[in-house]
Design a protein around this motif. Structure first.
Motif, PDB file in Angstrom:
ATOM      1  N   GLU A 205     -14.440 -15.282   7.460  1.00  0.00           N
ATOM      2  CA  GLU A 205     -14.565 -15.495   8.895  1.00  0.00           C
ATOM      3  C   GLU A 205     -15.098 -14.237   9.585  1.00  0.00           C
ATOM      4  O   GLU A 205     -15.975 -14.314  10.468  1.00  0.00           O
ATOM      5  CB  GLU A 205     -13.198 -15.884   9.468  1.00  0.00           C
ATOM      6  N   ASN A 206     -14.591 -13.095   9.188  1.00  0.00           N
ATOM      7  CA  ASN A 206     -15.055 -11.824   9.784  1.00  0.00           C
ATOM      8  C   ASN A 206     -16.527 -11.585   9.481  1.00  0.00           C
ATOM      9  O   ASN A 206     -17.271 -11.053  10.320  1.00  0.00           O
ATOM     10  CB  ASN A 206     -14.206 -10.672   9.267  1.00  0.00           C
ATOM     11  N   GLU A 207     -16.976 -11.945   8.289  1.00  0.00           N
ATOM     12  CA  GLU A 207     -18.375 -11.762   7.920  1.00  0.00           C
ATOM     13  C   GLU A 207     -19.293 -12.613   8.792  1.00  0.00           C
ATOM     14  O   GLU A 207     -20.386 -12.173   9.177  1.00  0.00           O
ATOM     15  CB  GLU A 207     -18.579 -12.108   6.446  1.00  0.00           C
ATOM     16  N   LEU A 208     -18.835 -13.813   9.123  1.00  0.00           N
ATOM     17  CA  LEU A 208     -19.634 -14.662   9.997  1.00  0.00           C
ATOM     18  C   LEU A 208     -19.764 -14.062  11.394  1.00  0.00           C
ATOM     19  O   LEU A 208     -20.859 -14.039  11.990  1.00  0.00           O
ATOM     20  CB  LEU A 208     -19.020 -16.057  10.084  1.00  0.00           C
ATOM     21  N   PHE A 209     -18.650 -13.563  11.935  1.00  0.00           N
ATOM     22  CA  PHE A 209     -18.698 -12.975  13.267  1.00  0.00           C
ATOM     23  C   PHE A 209     -19.525 -11.683  13.271  1.00  0.00           C
ATOM     24  O   PHE A 209     -20.219 -11.379  14.245  1.00  0.00           O
ATOM     25  CB  PHE A 209     -17.289 -12.691  13.781  1.00  0.00           C
ATOM     26  N   LEU A 210     -19.440 -10.918  12.172  1.00  0.00           N
ATOM     27  CA  LEU A 210     -20.220  -9.695  12.078  1.00  0.00           C
ATOM     28  C   LEU A 210     -21.718 -10.008  12.049  1.00  0.00           C
ATOM     29  O   LEU A 210     -22.531  -9.341  12.730  1.00  0.00           O
ATOM     30  CB  LEU A 210     -19.825  -8.915  10.828  1.00  0.00           C
ATOM     31  N   SER A 211     -22.070 -11.028  11.280  1.00  0.00           N
ATOM     32  CA  SER A 211     -23.471 -11.441  11.226  1.00  0.00           C
ATOM     33  C   SER A 211     -23.949 -11.924  12.585  1.00  0.00           C
ATOM     34  O   SER A 211     -25.080 -11.624  13.011  1.00  0.00           O
ATOM     35  CB  SER A 211     -23.647 -12.541  10.186  1.00  0.00           C
ATOM     36  N   LEU A 212     -23.087 -12.665  13.299  1.00  0.00           N
ATOM     37  CA  LEU A 212     -23.453 -13.150  14.634  1.00  0.00           C
ATOM     38  C   LEU A 212     -23.638 -11.977  15.593  1.00  0.00           C
ATOM     39  O   LEU A 212     -24.571 -11.967  16.420  1.00  0.00           O
ATOM     40  CB  LEU A 212     -22.374 -14.105  15.146  1.00  0.00           C
ATOM     41  N   GLN A 265     -27.294 -19.483  22.231  1.00  0.00           N
ATOM     42  CA  GLN A 265     -26.104 -20.356  22.212  1.00  0.00           C
ATOM     43  C   GLN A 265     -26.091 -21.242  20.963  1.00  0.00           C
ATOM     44  O   GLN A 265     -25.020 -21.566  20.447  1.00  0.00           O
ATOM     45  CB  GLN A 265     -26.091 -21.216  23.483  1.00  0.00           C
ATOM     46  N   ASP A 266     -27.266 -21.593  20.467  1.00  0.00           N
ATOM     47  CA  ASP A 266     -27.327 -22.401  19.242  1.00  0.00           C
ATOM     48  C   ASP A 266     -26.766 -21.623  18.061  1.00  0.00           C
ATOM     49  O   ASP A 266     -26.092 -22.190  17.188  1.00  0.00           O
ATOM     50  CB  ASP A 266     -28.778 -22.811  18.969  1.00  0.00           C
ATOM     51  N   GLU A 267     -27.059 -20.315  18.001  1.00  0.00           N
ATOM     52  CA  GLU A 267     -26.524 -19.470  16.936  1.00  0.00           C
ATOM     53  C   GLU A 267     -24.989 -19.423  17.008  1.00  0.00           C
ATOM     54  O   GLU A 267     -24.300 -19.475  15.979  1.00  0.00           O
ATOM     55  CB  GLU A 267     -27.090 -18.045  17.050  1.00  0.00           C
ATOM     56  N   ILE A 268     -24.476 -19.338  18.215  1.00  0.00           N
ATOM     57  CA  ILE A 268     -23.007 -19.290  18.391  1.00  0.00           C
ATOM     58  C   ILE A 268     -22.362 -20.592  17.913  1.00  0.00           C
ATOM     59  O   ILE A 268     -21.353 -20.586  17.197  1.00  0.00           O
ATOM     60  CB  ILE A 268     -22.659 -19.023  19.870  1.00  0.00           C
ATOM     61  N   GLU A 269     -22.958 -21.713  18.305  1.00  0.00           N
ATOM     62  CA  GLU A 269     -22.388 -23.002  17.916  1.00  0.00           C
ATOM     63  C   GLU A 269     -22.436 -23.188  16.398  1.00  0.00           C
ATOM     64  O   GLU A 269     -21.489 -23.725  15.798  1.00  0.00           O
ATOM     65  CB  GLU A 269     -23.148 -24.128  18.617  1.00  0.00           C
ATOM     66  N   THR A 270     -23.499 -22.743  15.783  1.00  0.00           N
ATOM     67  CA  THR A 270     -23.598 -22.833  14.317  1.00  0.00           C
ATOM     68  C   THR A 270     -22.522 -21.978  13.660  1.00  0.00           C
ATOM     69  O   THR A 270     -21.868 -22.410  12.692  1.00  0.00           O
ATOM     70  CB  THR A 270     -24.987 -22.368  13.856  1.00  0.00           C
ATOM     71  N   THR A 271     -22.328 -20.782  14.181  1.00  0.00           N
ATOM     72  CA  THR A 271     -21.295 -19.899  13.626  1.00  0.00           C
ATOM     73  C   THR A 271     -19.906 -20.493  13.814  1.00  0.00           C
ATOM     74  O   THR A 271     -19.065 -20.437  12.897  1.00  0.00           O
ATOM     75  CB  THR A 271     -21.364 -18.519  14.300  1.00  0.00           C
ATOM     76  N   LEU A 272     -19.644 -21.083  14.981  1.00  0.00           N
ATOM     77  CA  LEU A 272     -18.317 -21.677  15.232  1.00  0.00           C
ATOM     78  C   LEU A 272     -18.052 -22.847  14.294  1.00  0.00           C
ATOM     79  O   LEU A 272     -16.913 -23.037  13.849  1.00  0.00           O
ATOM     80  CB  LEU A 272     -18.222 -22.126  16.690  1.00  0.00           C
ATOM     81  N   ARG A 273     -19.104 -23.637  14.012  1.00  0.00           N
ATOM     82  CA  ARG A 273     -18.916 -24.736  13.068  1.00  0.00           C
ATOM     83  C   ARG A 273     -18.573 -24.203  11.684  1.00  0.00           C
ATOM     84  O   ARG A 273     -17.700 -24.748  10.999  1.00  0.00           O
ATOM     85  CB  ARG A 273     -20.186 -25.601  13.013  1.00  0.00           C
ATOM     86  N   ASP A 274     -19.249 -23.116  11.290  1.00  0.00           N
ATOM     87  CA  ASP A 274     -18.953 -22.522   9.985  1.00  0.00           C
ATOM     88  C   ASP A 274     -17.535 -21.940   9.958  1.00  0.00           C
ATOM     89  O   ASP A 274     -16.846 -22.030   8.940  1.00  0.00           O
ATOM     90  CB  ASP A 274     -19.975 -21.426   9.673  1.00  0.00           C
ATOM     91  N   VAL A 275     -17.117 -21.346  11.075  1.00  0.00           N
ATOM     92  CA  VAL A 275     -15.752 -20.797  11.154  1.00  0.00           C
ATOM     93  C   VAL A 275     -14.717 -21.916  11.036  1.00  0.00           C
ATOM     94  O   VAL A 275     -13.697 -21.777  10.348  1.00  0.00           O
ATOM     95  CB  VAL A 275     -15.567 -20.012  12.468  1.00  0.00           C
ATOM     96  N   ASN A 276     -14.971 -23.032  11.710  1.00  0.00           N
ATOM     97  CA  ASN A 276     -14.042 -24.166  11.626  1.00  0.00           C
ATOM     98  C   ASN A 276     -13.943 -24.691  10.199  1.00  0.00           C
ATOM     99  O   ASN A 276     -12.853 -25.067   9.729  1.00  0.00           O
ATOM    100  CB  ASN A 276     -14.492 -25.282  12.565  1.00  0.00           C
ATOM    101  N   LYS A 277     -15.072 -24.724   9.508  1.00  0.00           N
ATOM    102  CA  LYS A 277     -15.038 -25.158   8.110  1.00  0.00           C
ATOM    103  C   LYS A 277     -14.194 -24.212   7.264  1.00  0.00           C
ATOM    104  O   LYS A 277     -13.415 -24.655   6.407  1.00  0.00           O
ATOM    105  CB  LYS A 277     -16.464 -25.232   7.562  1.00  0.00           C
ATOM    106  N   ILE A 278     -14.348 -22.923   7.501  1.00  0.00           N
ATOM    107  CA  ILE A 278     -13.559 -21.937   6.746  1.00  0.00           C
ATOM    108  C   ILE A 278     -12.075 -22.109   7.035  1.00  0.00           C
ATOM    109  O   ILE A 278     -11.240 -22.061   6.123  1.00  0.00           O
ATOM    110  CB  ILE A 278     -14.024 -20.505   7.101  1.00  0.00           C
TER     111      ILE A 278
END
Length: 451
Positions: A205-212, A265-278
């Motif tokens: 999860e942290n890696e996703l937020f760092l990439s974002l 905002q599209d990048e944020i939504e994609t990241t949030l979906r990935d976070v929810n999956k994690i």
């Protein structure tokens, strides 16, 4: 004893003299027989002869008692004598009852009638019980929870006398699991495994937020986390741009920043979906670990019970359902955490788990029954015959569950015989019709009395 009235006796000559006495009569002893003799003058004979006759044949109080010599008997106590097991003077009635009891076809019942006080109920019950002893003992009837549909509990048939044993075994199992499961989840090895799972998925999860964040910096943006969402803030000269500073910018610059934020905002939504999956995967991993630990503990505790009923598929299948349900709801056996908002608890108190879904309601216990049951129902009301459902008050209303279902005499007599007085039965028309319907359909419904 004495009696009053007009008396007469037949003389040796065969004539019947009339006596004019209407007073009490005494019983006098005459050798070889007992005759009624008037103490008054008979014909013209009076005086001394009458008195001599009275003295010769008058009985003493001791003569009125029959003395039986105990030496005639070959026992010292009546407890040593075999009881009388035959009905005296009712041979045809006994044969009719026995004939009826041996009828194996359905819809054949026995109706017994006779003069009141002749022992119909006693004779019928005794004969039926003797006949029932030679028949097989039916199984115990229990009611258990239906885990697929809790509003429709199901019956569970258990070998005779085993229902109460199985019920106690389940009670002990639940009490044991209330101790064993919390200990297993508090164990150090379990805590380490949970910690490893949390660390693994938190890292992802942290890696996703760092990439974002890195992608945002390339567009002169920064990401600020809030409880509800991720907020995008423009950057100018390496510092977040305040609203006042944003308004001081030119209209063209503002539109460019807004366009950049909107596109990001599209990048944020994609990241949030990935976070929810994690997070979902983390929850599944934690649940799988809990299931593994719970299954290990529950299986260990249920080993003896499962082996005991290994040759009874119906009971074994029910025990497997219990095991699956306990494992799936292992959190009910863990200590409850105090809620952050205690006001909600006061307004809407949450009841503690009752574990009643794992109880076994023994409707009919055949423990101690030899042969088929014989039930005599002296008061055939609807509840007494067909059973009833108890209720209790809760939060201003009435509630119930399958453990509050009680059997009636009809279910208790299942596999045997039910004896009722027909007059009392016919006084309850609903019972009479329900009884015929239950016998015809071979099915009983335990419910509130129909209106």
């Amino acid at each position: 004893p004495v009696c009053g009235g007009r008396l007469g006796y037949r003389s040796k000559s065969g004539s019947q003299p009339q006596l004019d006495h209407h007073g009490p009569v005494g019983i006098y002893h005459v050798p070889g027989k007992i005759e009624l003799v008037s103490p008054v003058v008979i014909g013209t004979k009076t005086g001394k002869k009458e008195r001599n006759m009275k003295q010769a044949y008058e009985l003493k109080s001791s003569d009125l008692r029959y003395f039986c010599d105990p030496k005639k008997f070959k026992f010292t106590s009546t407890a040593e004598v075999e009881p009388l097991d035959e009905v005296i003077g009712q041979k045809r009635a006994v044969q009719a009852i026995e004939f009826g009891l041996n009828m194996k076809n359905p819809e054949y019942n026995i109706f017994v009638t006779g003069i009141e006080g002749t022992g119909k109920s006693t004779i019928t019950t005794d004969i039926t019980r003797k006949h029932a002893k030679a028949l097989p003992t039916p199984r115990d009837c229990c009611m258990v929870n239906n885990f697929q549909d809790p509003y429709h509990p199901k019956p569970l048939m258990v070998p005779a006398g085993k229902g109460s044993i199985l019920s106690r075994q389940m009670d002990r199992l639940i009490q044991s699991l209330k101790i064993k499961l919390p200990k297993a989840f508090e164990d150090e090895s379990y805590q380490k495994k949970i910690g490893a799972i949390q660390e693994t998925y938190q890292k992802q999860e942290n890696e996703l937020f760092l990439s974002l964040e890195q992608k945002a910096q390339k567009k002169n943006l920064t990401i600020q986390k809030t409880d509800a969402k991720l907020q995008t803030i423009p950057i100018k000269n390496g510092k977040p741009l305040t609203r006042e500073a944003f308004l001081e910018l030119s209209q063209e610059t503002q539109e460019q920043i807004e366009s950049t934020v909107q596109a990001f905002q599209d990048e944020i939504e994609t990241t949030l979906r990935d976070v929810n999956k994690i997070r979902q995967e983390r929850g599944k991993a934690v649940e799988a670990l809990m299931t593994e630990i719970a299954l290990s503990v529950v299986s260990e505790q249920m080993t003896y019970i499962m082996e005991t009923y290994d040759d009874l598929p119906e009971i074994k299948a029910y025990l497997e359902e219990i095991r699956e349900n306990i494992v799936a709801n292992a959190h009910d056996f863990l200590p409850r955490r105090e809620p952050a908002d205690k006001t909600q608890t006061l307004l809407f108190p949450e009841s503690a788990p009752s574990y009643h879904q794992y109880q076994i309601n023994v409707l009919v216990d055949r423990k101690g029954t030899q042969g088929a049951p014989v039930i005599f129902e002296p008061n055939p009301t609807y509840q007494n015959v067909f059973g009833h459902i108890e209720k209790k008050a809760h939060m201003g209303g009435m509630t119930t569950n399958f453990t509050m279902v009680k059997a009636g005499s009809f279910l208790q007599a299942d596999g045997g015989f039910l004896i009722m007085e027909i007059e009392s039965l016919l006084m309850h028309s609903v019972v009479w019709e329900s009884l015929k319907r239950a016998l015809r359909n071979k099915r009983i419904l335990i419910e509130d009395m129909p209106g």
